[in-house]
Design an enzyme around this catalytic site. Structure first.
Site, PDB file in Angstrom:
ATOM      1  N   GLU A   9      29.033  41.017  60.623  1.00 42.97           N
ATOM      2  CA  GLU A   9      28.019  39.915  60.634  1.00 42.97           C
ATOM      3  C   GLU A   9      27.658  39.977  58.798  1.00 42.97           C
ATOM      4  OE1 GLU A   9      26.839  37.403  62.211  1.00 42.97           O
ATOM      5  OE2 GLU A   9      26.996  38.053  64.232  1.00 42.97           O
ATOM      6  N   CYS A  14      20.686  36.074  55.202  1.00 41.84           N
ATOM      7  CA  CYS A  14      21.638  36.156  54.757  1.00 41.84           C
ATOM      8  C   CYS A  14      21.910  34.523  54.800  1.00 41.84           C
ATOM      9  CB  CYS A  14      22.869  36.737  56.185  1.00 41.84           C
ATOM     10  SG  CYS A  14      21.770  36.693  57.262  1.00 41.84           S
TER      11      CYS A  14
HETATM   12  P1  NAD Z   1      25.229  46.389  52.820  1.00 44.94           P
HETATM   13  O1  NAD Z   1      26.613  45.695  53.176  1.00 44.94           O
HETATM   14  O2  NAD Z   1      24.986  46.545  51.095  1.00 44.94           O
HETATM   15  O3  NAD Z   1      25.132  47.665  53.039  1.00 44.94           O
HETATM   16  C1  NAD Z   1      24.900  47.300  54.621  1.00 44.94           C
HETATM   17  C2  NAD Z   1      24.633  48.877  55.937  1.00 44.94           C
HETATM   18  O4  NAD Z   1      25.931  49.888  55.490  1.00 44.94           O
HETATM   19  C3  NAD Z   1      24.130  50.138  55.342  1.00 44.94           C
HETATM   20  O5  NAD Z   1      23.381  50.737  56.044  1.00 44.94           O
HETATM   21  C4  NAD Z   1      24.874  50.991  54.210  1.00 44.94           C
HETATM   22  O6  NAD Z   1      24.421  52.140  54.022  1.00 44.94           O
HETATM   23  C5  NAD Z   1      25.665  50.763  54.946  1.00 44.94           C
HETATM   24  N1  NAD Z   1      27.267  51.514  54.359  1.00 44.94           N
HETATM   25  C6  NAD Z   1      27.627  51.107  52.882  1.00 44.94           C
HETATM   26  N2  NAD Z   1      29.122  51.257  52.296  1.00 44.94           N
HETATM   27  C7  NAD Z   1      29.646  51.925  53.486  1.00 44.94           C
HETATM   28  C8  NAD Z   1      30.320  52.409  54.267  1.00 44.94           C
HETATM   29  N3  NAD Z   1      31.796  52.282  53.388  1.00 44.94           N
HETATM   30  N4  NAD Z   1      31.092  52.610  55.315  1.00 44.94           N
HETATM   31  C9  NAD Z   1      30.539  52.713  56.340  1.00 44.94           C
HETATM   32  N5  NAD Z   1      28.962  52.214  56.316  1.00 44.94           N
HETATM   33  C10 NAD Z   1      28.598  51.656  55.014  1.00 44.94           C
HETATM   34  O7  NAD Z   1      24.263  44.842  52.866  1.00 44.94           O
HETATM   35  P2  NAD Z   1      22.376  45.060  52.700  1.00 44.94           P
HETATM   36  O8  NAD Z   1      22.602  45.009  50.653  1.00 44.94           O
HETATM   37  O9  NAD Z   1      22.077  46.227  53.246  1.00 44.94           O
HETATM   38  O10 NAD Z   1      22.747  43.999  53.084  1.00 44.94           O
HETATM   39  C11 NAD Z   1      22.519  42.431  52.220  1.00 44.94           C
HETATM   40  C12 NAD Z   1      23.546  42.042  52.966  1.00 44.94           C
HETATM   41  O11 NAD Z   1      23.209  41.977  54.609  1.00 44.94           O
HETATM   42  C13 NAD Z   1      24.162  40.518  52.683  1.00 44.94           C
HETATM   43  O12 NAD Z   1      25.354  39.947  52.009  1.00 44.94           O
HETATM   44  C14 NAD Z   1      23.423  39.787  53.326  1.00 44.94           C
HETATM   45  O13 NAD Z   1      23.262  38.171  53.604  1.00 44.94           O
HETATM   46  C15 NAD Z   1      24.309  40.269  54.218  1.00 44.94           C
HETATM   47  N6  NAD Z   1      23.057  40.322  56.296  1.00 44.94           N
HETATM   48  C16 NAD Z   1      24.277  38.876  57.135  1.00 44.94           C
HETATM   49  C17 NAD Z   1      23.485  39.294  58.364  1.00 44.94           C
HETATM   50  C18 NAD Z   1      24.009  38.492  59.438  1.00 44.94           C
HETATM   51  O14 NAD Z   1      23.643  38.873  60.423  1.00 44.94           O
HETATM   52  N7  NAD Z   1      25.147  37.446  58.878  1.00 44.94           N
HETATM   53  C19 NAD Z   1      22.369  39.565  57.974  1.00 44.94           C
HETATM   54  C20 NAD Z   1      21.367  40.197  57.586  1.00 44.94           C
HETATM   55  C21 NAD Z   1      21.757  40.352  55.979  1.00 44.94           C
END
Ligand code: NAD
Length: 500
Positions: A244, A278
């Site tokens: 997502e 998002c």
């Molecule tokens: P992010 O991608 O920076 O991080 C998300 C999670 O991934 C964190 O817990 C982080 O620690 C983890 N992570 C980072 N690098 C990793 C790796 N290499 N391997 C495994 N895990 C890793 O996202 P964010 O800044 O926390 O959230 C914002 C983003 O989320 C925006 O792009 C938003 O649109 C999206 N979002 C999508 C939805 C949806 O349902 N489609 C809902 C909410 C947020």
């Protein structure tokens, strides 16, 4: 240390502090779990999954509905924690809480109906065999979540995965670990016997360790760049993934729309949760005939809206780095000839950003193509609804969308290249537990919510059960010579004349 420099303080690599984005105060100190600890959590979860599975649908339903009760009774405490750690105003936390409970309850009540064994369509060739389909739990599900909706978003995976009979190991964002830990503690009130729902904390490396730890599926919600990394890491062990990811959602406004309602919805869709949603509205396409009226209504609605202050409806930006991205998007658009009709460069005043509404933005500006994730709304004039659809669909993302129109609203909604579209509303699809939630393209794949979302945390199990033996068996070396000829004849009668 300034709040805007870094919201996370690490100490010796072993623990980290989560800081409030508004005040910089320490919300809590959490371990950075390493690979061995993550593996241990998954091993414990495997045993717990067996116990949880043996509770059966009814047993799990009782526990999960009790969990919804705990979340409701302890609501004020949870809302305060979400506000403190994420920065969002209480009312935004309240909406998030409300939705999370609805989904949890729906998943608990509907899991049995969706997963239970059922007889499916028969086969002419195997009339003596009964085909049965059921959906079985996967075992252990890993969930990696973002910070922007620290309760609602991960619960879309956690609640449905638990209802489907799985144990869950959850890694919350490093920006909102306290909310994740709080949730797991609250869950223990209703399931004290086994670690059915555990939380591990840390950064990307801890998330990557979860991908490699032998979970049966990894449900990720976050940005598209991280989604790519997760998929690559999960590929090492062929761990299935649900992604997502981000969005660049558009709203379309047709000439027969309720313009005042559309302007109000665009503003709320773009600026609530400080634009860190998002499925937030990140672009608006308005048909020429009502463009000026729409812009006037939008300006009127936005003119007094500011971030921060007492009774704030827009909180601080949660992640310092996002302030820079928003600033870059706005600066580039303005440098290339866009006009700000509300706010401007000066609206970015860390840790807050006041609403910014832009017009005359070039199509290839970053603010039109990339996820801005701030309270910024570019408005574009188009000839008609068809052009609006075509231009809105010109994106690599495809998460949500909105259409404001009377006659052609539903038609336009179907033509949007997005996983979800609201008509004469914004973000409405997220409020229905029965509607699947997810995107296309760079917004990811797979679904949370609804029956499709629940099935993501199951595997289809097909059983073909012979009810009685037949004297002439096709699938046997003992088959009589005439049987294939009769079957061929039947096939010709049934299919042979089609398409002539
Ligand atoms: P992010 O991608 O920076 O991080 C998300 C999670 O991934 C964190 O817990 C982080 O620690 C983890 N992570 C980072 N690098 C990793 C790796 N290499 N391997 C495994 N895990 C890793 O996202 P964010 O800044 O926390 O959230 C914002 C983003 O989320 C925006 O792009 C938003 O649109 C999206 N979002 C999508 C939805 C949806 O349902 N489609 C809902 C909410 C947020």
């Amino acid at each position: 240390m300034s709040v805007t420099e870094d919201r996370i303080r690490t100490s010796g690599g072993q623990t980290f502090d989560s800081l409030s984005p508004a005040t910089g105060e320490v919300v809590g100190t959490f371990p950075v779990h390493d690979e061995a600890e993550v593996r241990r959590a998954v091993q414990h979860a495997r045993k717990a999954a067996q116990w949880w599975g043996e509770l059966g649908f009814d047993g799990r339903k009782v526990r999960l509905r009790a969990f919804a009760g705990v979340l409701t009774r302890r609501r004020e405490e949870l809302l305060a924690l979400i506000s403190l750690e994420n920065g969002k105003p209480r009312v935004d936390a309240f909406i998030e809480h409300l939705l999370a409970i609805e989904h949890l309850d729906w998943a608990a009540r509907n899991a049995h109906r969706i997963m239970k064994p059922r007889k499916v369509g028969g086969s002419m060739l195997l009339a003596n065999v009964k085909p049965i389909l059921e959906y079985q739990s996967l075992g252990v599900v890993g969930v990696i979540g973002p910070w922007n909706y620290p309760l609602f978003t991960p619960m879309g995976s956690i609640g449905y995965a638990l209802a489907a009979g799985n144990a869950v190991v959850f890694k919350p964002s490093e920006f909102t670990p306290a909310v994740g830990v709080w949730l797991a503690e609250a869950f223990k009130e209703v399931v004290p016997e086994q670690p059915v729902f555990q939380v591990i904390t840390g950064f990307g490396d801890t998330g990557a360790a979860l991908c490699r730890a032998g979970v049966d599926k990894l449900a990720f919600t976050g940005s598209a760049p991280t989604g790519r990394k997760i998929m690559a890491t999960c590929a090492e062990t062929l761990t299935p993934v649900l992604l997502e990811l981000g969005g660049k959602d558009a709203m379309l406004v047709d000439s027969d729309a309720d313009i005042k309602a559309a302007a109000g919805a665009a503003l709320w869709g773009a600026c609530s949760n400080a634009g860190q949603t998002c499925i937030g509205i990140e672009r608006v396409y308005v048909v020429d005939a009502v463009y000026d009226r729409f812009v006037a209504e939008l300006t009127e609605a936005a003119k007094d809206l500011k971030a921060g202050g007492d009774d704030a409806v827009i909180g601080p930006m949660t992640m310092p780095k996002q302030l820079d991205i928003v600033r870059e998007h706005v600066d580039e658009a303005l440098d290339r000839g866009a006009r700000a009709i509300i706010g401007g460069r000066e609206s970015v005043r860390a840790p807050y950003i006041d609403p910014i509404i832009l017009v005359d933005v070039p199509d290839d500006a970053r603010v039109m193509r990339e996820e801005t994730f701030g309270p910024v709304l570019p408005v574009t004039r188009v000839r008609d609804l068809d052009e609006a659809i075509e231009r809105a669909n010109r994106t690599s993302y495809g998460l949500g969308a909105a259409v404001f129109a009377k006659k052609r609203g539903y038609e336009a909604a179907r033509k949007m290249r997005s996983g979800m579209t609201s008509v004469n509303a914004v973000l409405a699809f997220a409020g229905f537990p029965s509607l699947p939630f997810g995107g296309v393209g760079e917004s990811g794949f797979g679904r949370i919510h609804g029956a499709d979302g629940l099935k993501e945390f199951t595997r289809a199990k097909s059983i073909a059960r012979q009810r009685f033996a037949t004297p002439a068996e096709m699938m046997s070396f003992d088959r009589p010579a005439w049987l294939p000829k009769v079957a061929a004849k039947l096939g010709e009668l049934r299919y042979g004349r089609r398409g002539r």
